[in-house]
Scaffold this motif. Structure first.
Motif, PDB file in Angstrom:
ATOM      1  N   TYR A 150       0.845  -1.198   0.000  1.00  0.00           N
ATOM      2  CA  TYR A 150       0.000   0.000   0.000  1.00  0.00           C
ATOM      3  C   TYR A 150       0.876   1.242   0.000  1.00  0.00           C
ATOM      4  O   TYR A 150       1.685   1.438   0.904  1.00  0.00           O
ATOM      5  N   GLY A 151       0.707   2.094  -1.010  1.00  0.00           N
ATOM      6  CA  GLY A 151       1.466   3.335  -1.105  1.00  0.00           C
ATOM      7  C   GLY A 151       0.594   4.549  -0.873  1.00  0.00           C
ATOM      8  O   GLY A 151      -0.466   4.693  -1.487  1.00  0.00           O
ATOM      9  N   ILE A 152       1.044   5.432   0.012  1.00  0.00           N
ATOM     10  CA  ILE A 152       0.369   6.697   0.297  1.00  0.00           C
ATOM     11  C   ILE A 152       1.302   7.790  -0.215  1.00  0.00           C
ATOM     12  O   ILE A 152       2.407   7.962   0.299  1.00  0.00           O
ATOM     13  N   GLN A 153       0.862   8.515  -1.252  1.00  0.00           N
ATOM     14  CA  GLN A 153       1.791   9.385  -1.968  1.00  0.00           C
ATOM     15  C   GLN A 153       1.312  10.832  -2.003  1.00  0.00           C
ATOM     16  O   GLN A 153       0.112  11.108  -1.986  1.00  0.00           O
ATOM     17  N   PRO A 154       2.262  11.783  -2.066  1.00  0.00           N
ATOM     18  CA  PRO A 154       1.933  13.218  -2.055  1.00  0.00           C
ATOM     19  C   PRO A 154       1.729  13.756  -3.462  1.00  0.00           C
ATOM     20  O   PRO A 154       1.825  13.038  -4.453  1.00  0.00           O
ATOM     21  N   TRP A 155       1.504  15.054  -3.521  1.00  0.00           N
ATOM     22  CA  TRP A 155       1.094  15.714  -4.753  1.00  0.00           C
ATOM     23  C   TRP A 155       2.242  16.356  -5.528  1.00  0.00           C
ATOM     24  O   TRP A 155       2.071  16.751  -6.673  1.00  0.00           O
ATOM     25  N   ASN A 156       3.426  16.508  -4.921  1.00  0.00           N
ATOM     26  CA  ASN A 156       4.420  17.391  -5.539  1.00  0.00           C
ATOM     27  C   ASN A 156       5.050  16.814  -6.806  1.00  0.00           C
ATOM     28  O   ASN A 156       5.454  17.563  -7.690  1.00  0.00           O
ATOM     29  N   PHE A 157       5.130  15.487  -6.899  1.00  0.00           N
ATOM     30  CA  PHE A 157       5.535  14.826  -8.137  1.00  0.00           C
ATOM     31  C   PHE A 157       4.483  13.763  -8.430  1.00  0.00           C
ATOM     32  O   PHE A 157       4.644  12.596  -8.069  1.00  0.00           O
ATOM     33  N   PRO A 158       3.392  14.146  -9.085  1.00  0.00           N
ATOM     34  CA  PRO A 158       2.227  13.262  -9.180  1.00  0.00           C
ATOM     35  C   PRO A 158       2.488  11.941  -9.886  1.00  0.00           C
ATOM     36  O   PRO A 158       1.835  10.937  -9.574  1.00  0.00           O
ATOM     37  N   ALA A 159       3.434  11.916 -10.819  1.00  0.00           N
ATOM     38  CA  ALA A 159       3.772  10.664 -11.506  1.00  0.00           C
ATOM     39  C   ALA A 159       4.959   9.984 -10.849  1.00  0.00           C
ATOM     40  O   ALA A 159       4.918   8.777 -10.550  1.00  0.00           O
ATOM     41  N   TYR A 160       6.026  10.727 -10.588  1.00  0.00           N
ATOM     42  CA  TYR A 160       7.253  10.124 -10.071  1.00  0.00           C
ATOM     43  C   TYR A 160       7.060   9.428  -8.731  1.00  0.00           C
ATOM     44  O   TYR A 160       7.559   8.320  -8.509  1.00  0.00           O
ATOM     45  N   VAL A 198      -4.357  15.601  -6.749  1.00  0.00           N
ATOM     46  CA  VAL A 198      -3.815  15.052  -8.005  1.00  0.00           C
ATOM     47  C   VAL A 198      -4.486  13.711  -8.316  1.00  0.00           C
ATOM     48  O   VAL A 198      -3.864  12.817  -8.896  1.00  0.00           O
ATOM     49  N   THR A 199      -5.746  13.603  -7.960  1.00  0.00           N
ATOM     50  CA  THR A 199      -6.488  12.365  -8.212  1.00  0.00           C
ATOM     51  C   THR A 199      -6.502  12.008  -9.695  1.00  0.00           C
ATOM     52  O   THR A 199      -6.350  10.834 -10.074  1.00  0.00           O
ATOM     53  N   GLY A 200      -6.679  12.983 -10.545  1.00  0.00           N
ATOM     54  CA  GLY A 200      -6.712  12.723 -11.975  1.00  0.00           C
ATOM     55  C   GLY A 200      -5.421  12.111 -12.479  1.00  0.00           C
ATOM     56  O   GLY A 200      -5.433  11.189 -13.317  1.00  0.00           O
ATOM     57  N   SER A 201      -4.291  12.583 -11.965  1.00  0.00           N
ATOM     58  CA  SER A 201      -3.002  12.028 -12.374  1.00  0.00           C
ATOM     59  C   SER A 201      -2.874  10.568 -11.955  1.00  0.00           C
ATOM     60  O   SER A 201      -2.358   9.729 -12.708  1.00  0.00           O
ATOM     61  N   GLY A 202      -3.332  10.246 -10.741  1.00  0.00           N
ATOM     62  CA  GLY A 202      -3.291   8.863 -10.292  1.00  0.00           C
ATOM     63  C   GLY A 202      -4.110   7.947 -11.172  1.00  0.00           C
ATOM     64  O   GLY A 202      -3.682   6.840 -11.534  1.00  0.00           O
ATOM     65  N   LEU A 203      -5.302   8.387 -11.543  1.00  0.00           N
ATOM     66  CA  LEU A 203      -6.175   7.563 -12.378  1.00  0.00           C
ATOM     67  C   LEU A 203      -5.617   7.421 -13.796  1.00  0.00           C
ATOM     68  O   LEU A 203      -5.770   6.358 -14.422  1.00  0.00           O
ATOM     69  N   LEU A 204      -4.964   8.456 -14.301  1.00  0.00           N
ATOM     70  CA  LEU A 204      -4.350   8.344 -15.620  1.00  0.00           C
ATOM     71  C   LEU A 204      -3.201   7.333 -15.591  1.00  0.00           C
ATOM     72  O   LEU A 204      -3.034   6.535 -16.521  1.00  0.00           O
ATOM     73  N   LEU A 205      -2.417   7.338 -14.537  1.00  0.00           N
ATOM     74  CA  LEU A 205      -1.349   6.344 -14.407  1.00  0.00           C
ATOM     75  C   LEU A 205      -1.923   4.929 -14.355  1.00  0.00           C
ATOM     76  O   LEU A 205      -1.370   4.005 -14.975  1.00  0.00           O
ATOM     77  N   GLU A 206      -3.020   4.751 -13.641  1.00  0.00           N
ATOM     78  CA  GLU A 206      -3.662   3.439 -13.578  1.00  0.00           C
ATOM     79  C   GLU A 206      -4.029   2.968 -14.990  1.00  0.00           C
ATOM     80  O   GLU A 206      -3.825   1.798 -15.344  1.00  0.00           O
ATOM     81  N   ARG A 207      -4.552   3.870 -15.782  1.00  0.00           N
ATOM     82  CA  ARG A 207      -4.925   3.517 -17.161  1.00  0.00           C
ATOM     83  C   ARG A 207      -3.699   3.174 -18.007  1.00  0.00           C
ATOM     84  O   ARG A 207      -3.699   2.206 -18.769  1.00  0.00           O
ATOM     85  N   ILE A 208      -2.638   3.957 -17.859  1.00  0.00           N
ATOM     86  CA  ILE A 208      -1.415   3.706 -18.629  1.00  0.00           C
ATOM     87  C   ILE A 208      -0.837   2.345 -18.277  1.00  0.00           C
ATOM     88  O   ILE A 208      -0.419   1.577 -19.155  1.00  0.00           O
ATOM     89  N   TYR A 209      -0.788   2.016 -16.983  1.00  0.00           N
ATOM     90  CA  TYR A 209      -0.279   0.710 -16.553  1.00  0.00           C
ATOM     91  C   TYR A 209      -1.108  -0.418 -17.164  1.00  0.00           C
ATOM     92  O   TYR A 209      -0.575  -1.402 -17.684  1.00  0.00           O
ATOM     93  N   ARG A 210      -2.420  -0.276 -17.092  1.00  0.00           N
ATOM     94  CA  ARG A 210      -3.320  -1.328 -17.594  1.00  0.00           C
ATOM     95  C   ARG A 210      -3.193  -1.465 -19.114  1.00  0.00           C
ATOM     96  O   ARG A 210      -3.112  -2.583 -19.647  1.00  0.00           O
ATOM     97  N   ASP A 211      -3.146  -0.350 -19.819  1.00  0.00           N
ATOM     98  CA  ASP A 211      -3.043  -0.392 -21.273  1.00  0.00           C
ATOM     99  C   ASP A 211      -1.718  -0.991 -21.736  1.00  0.00           C
ATOM    100  O   ASP A 211      -1.620  -1.500 -22.861  1.00  0.00           O
ATOM    101  N   THR A 225      -3.827  -0.672  -8.371  1.00  0.00           N
ATOM    102  CA  THR A 225      -5.183  -0.177  -8.119  1.00  0.00           C
ATOM    103  C   THR A 225      -5.155   1.125  -7.343  1.00  0.00           C
ATOM    104  O   THR A 225      -4.498   1.227  -6.294  1.00  0.00           O
ATOM    105  N   VAL A 226      -5.856   2.116  -7.859  1.00  0.00           N
ATOM    106  CA  VAL A 226      -6.001   3.408  -7.175  1.00  0.00           C
ATOM    107  C   VAL A 226      -7.181   3.336  -6.211  1.00  0.00           C
ATOM    108  O   VAL A 226      -8.275   2.900  -6.587  1.00  0.00           O
ATOM    109  N   LEU A 227      -6.953   3.767  -4.984  1.00  0.00           N
ATOM    110  CA  LEU A 227      -8.003   3.859  -3.968  1.00  0.00           C
ATOM    111  C   LEU A 227      -8.324   5.337  -3.739  1.00  0.00           C
ATOM    112  O   LEU A 227      -7.459   6.100  -3.307  1.00  0.00           O
ATOM    113  N   ILE A 228      -9.543   5.728  -4.023  1.00  0.00           N
ATOM    114  CA  ILE A 228      -9.976   7.104  -3.747  1.00  0.00           C
ATOM    115  C   ILE A 228     -10.673   7.070  -2.389  1.00  0.00           C
ATOM    116  O   ILE A 228     -11.864   6.785  -2.280  1.00  0.00           O
ATOM    117  N   ILE A 229      -9.896   7.320  -1.340  1.00  0.00           N
ATOM    118  CA  ILE A 229     -10.369   7.108   0.028  1.00  0.00           C
ATOM    119  C   ILE A 229      -9.916   8.251   0.926  1.00  0.00           C
ATOM    120  O   ILE A 229      -8.999   9.012   0.602  1.00  0.00           O
TER     121      ILE A 229
END
Length: 459
Positions: free
Chosen positions: A128-138, A162-175, A184-188
């Motif tokens: 489980y990773g809990i990540q900040p906003w300053n580098f949304p992809a890295y 940066v929820t949108g960035s997280g969800l875009l990464l999820e899509r890129i990984y899956r694609d 898996t992104v958890l919006i919690i």
């Protein structure tokens, strides 16, 4: 607490998108799905995992413009720096895909009486990773790619803004071909996050954030007897020693303070300058910082963009004001501007001393703390006079002496000699003291959440 929230463009203060938090049932179903995906993924060989990670790197390149634009829109970094961030993320994927099979390969060892031993680095489960906003992809790529290479499943709780960035990464990984639910992104909410840590299917926790957040998460993980890796920020010192090249030192220090709008855990924050160079450095440093222009991060004219959120800007102003109340002086900047967006000027504080936030704390924005040292030895003492220890820098024309000083004296995790640097895929990333524990990159991150399993053949 409301079940919905909005992401806000910090350059304009306008809403970007709206999201709803998962219900507890949805959250638990996501965890279960990730665990089920892990059960298959753990049996996939290293080379096959590497091919998919390589494809994720290519997917990041293919989606570079979309991801960069979204990161800049969500948290305000200069667009060119968002492009650089995506490039770094792709390089991490490539490095991990190439070197992961060797880093994680079984190790055969002789044991007593000619018997055989084997060490295998087995995946342990859902991380489980809990990540900040300053580098949304890295921030996401840094821990997730290493753990996917190790054979683990990965959950992400990204910063809300940066929820949108997280969800875009999820899509890129899956694609790119990563099995469904493995990342898996958890919006919690924060309260729900504690339940994720306690979930029996979650085997490890990694967080990048503040020392307060790290203490909370480390306590929750420890209570559940789960390993954690914590990267908790810093107030990194850059030492301008007596033999430093002043021009190079100035360029390094300005860039080191304002890169990513000053919102970087390993940014240069405290500038410790020896007496013989102090006056010349101060004059030129203040002149250069004062000339920096804050503006639209998508344009070509801005040197720095806005801070990521209004509350973060307000907190930074409070730290500046508290420092001034306790003896610091404002040499440039230091005042909230008017107008739309969460902009803050490049600022330099002088007369910085213990007891001020500018000395003792982390100023997460474009504010530099300028500190005078008697000599090189005193500069090193001041640098180590901190509860933090993530990064730091040494400016000196005697490179080998600087390397020796870094190795033997600097009590911090990463030291840059004669330059400001960020992460490098083949070098460890992490800190000491209140900056946390554990390492990522350089092969270290691939083993943080594995079981070094000993297999001994006795006959």
């Amino acid at each position: 607490m409301s079940n919905t929230f909005q992401t806000i463009n910090p350059a304009t203060g306008e809403a970007i998108d709206s999201y709803s938090y998962f219900t507890d049932a949805e959250m638990n179903a996501k965890i279960d799905g990730c665990h089920e995906a892990f059960l298959s993924w753990r049996k996939t060989d290293h080379a096959a995992r590497g091919k998919i990670l390589k494809a994720i790197g290519q997917g990041l390149r293919d989606n570079k413009e979309e991801l960069a634009q979204l990161m800049t829109q969500e948290m305000g970094k200069l667009l060119k720096q968002s492009h650089q961030e995506v490039d770094l993320c792709a390089a991490i994927c490539d490095y991990t895909a190439e070197h992961g099979p060797d880093v994680l390969a079984p190790e055969d060892r002789e044991i007593a009486n000619g018997e055989r031993g084997r060490v295998v680095h087995a995946p342990i489960g859902v991380i489980y990773g809990i990540q900040p906003w300053n580098f949304p992809a890295y921030q996401v790529v840094r821990y997730s790619i290493a753990n996917l290479m190790a054979g683990n499943g990965v959950l992400l709780k990204h910063a809300a803004n940066v929820t949108g960035s997280g969800l875009l990464l999820e899509r890129i990984y899956r694609d790119a071909g990563l099995p469904e639910n493995l990342f898996t992104v958890l919006i919690i909410s924060h309260d729900q996050s504690d339940h994720v840590i306690a979930n029996d299917k979650v085997r490890g926790v990694t967080l990048t954030g503040s020392p307060g957040a790290g203490s909370h998460v480390g306590e929750k993980a420890g209570k559940a007897l789960k390993k954690s890796v914590l990267e908790l920020g810093s107030n990194d010192a850059y030492l301008v020693l007596s033999d430093a090249d002043l021009k190079m030192a100035l360029e390094t220090c300005v860039m080191g303070r304002v890169y990513n709008n000053g919102q970087t855990c390993i940014a240069a924050k405290r500038f410790i300058v020896v007496e013989t160079l102090y006056d010349d450095f101060r004059e030129a440093f203040v002149e250069r910082m004062a000339a920096l222009k804050a503006g639209d991060p998508t344009g070509d004219d801005a040197d720095i963009g806005p801070m990521a959120r209004e509350d973060l800007r307000d907190d930074l102003q409070d730290q500046v004001n508290d420092s001034v109340k306790n003896g610091a002086t404002i040499l440039c900047g230091g005042k909230l501007p008017g107008g739309a967006g969460y902009y803050y000027p490049a600022t330099v504080l002088g007369d910085v001393a213990p007891g001020q936030p500018a000395y003792d704390g982390e100023l997460f924005g474009p504010v530099a703390s300028l500190i005078r040292a008697k000599d090189d030895k005193d500069a090193m003492r001041i640098a180590n006079d901190s509860r933090y220890g993530l990064g730091g820098g040494i400016l000196s024309q005697d490179t080998e002496a600087a390397v020796k000083l870094a190795a033997e004296e600097f009590d911090t995790g990463m030291i840059f000699i004669n330059g400001f640097g960020m992460a490098t895929p083949n070098m460890p990333f992490g800190g000491v003291k209140d900056s946390g524990y554990g390492r990522e990159h350089g092969g270290f991150g691939m083993k943080e959440f594995t079981n070094a399993k000993a297999i001994m053949v006795m006959s």
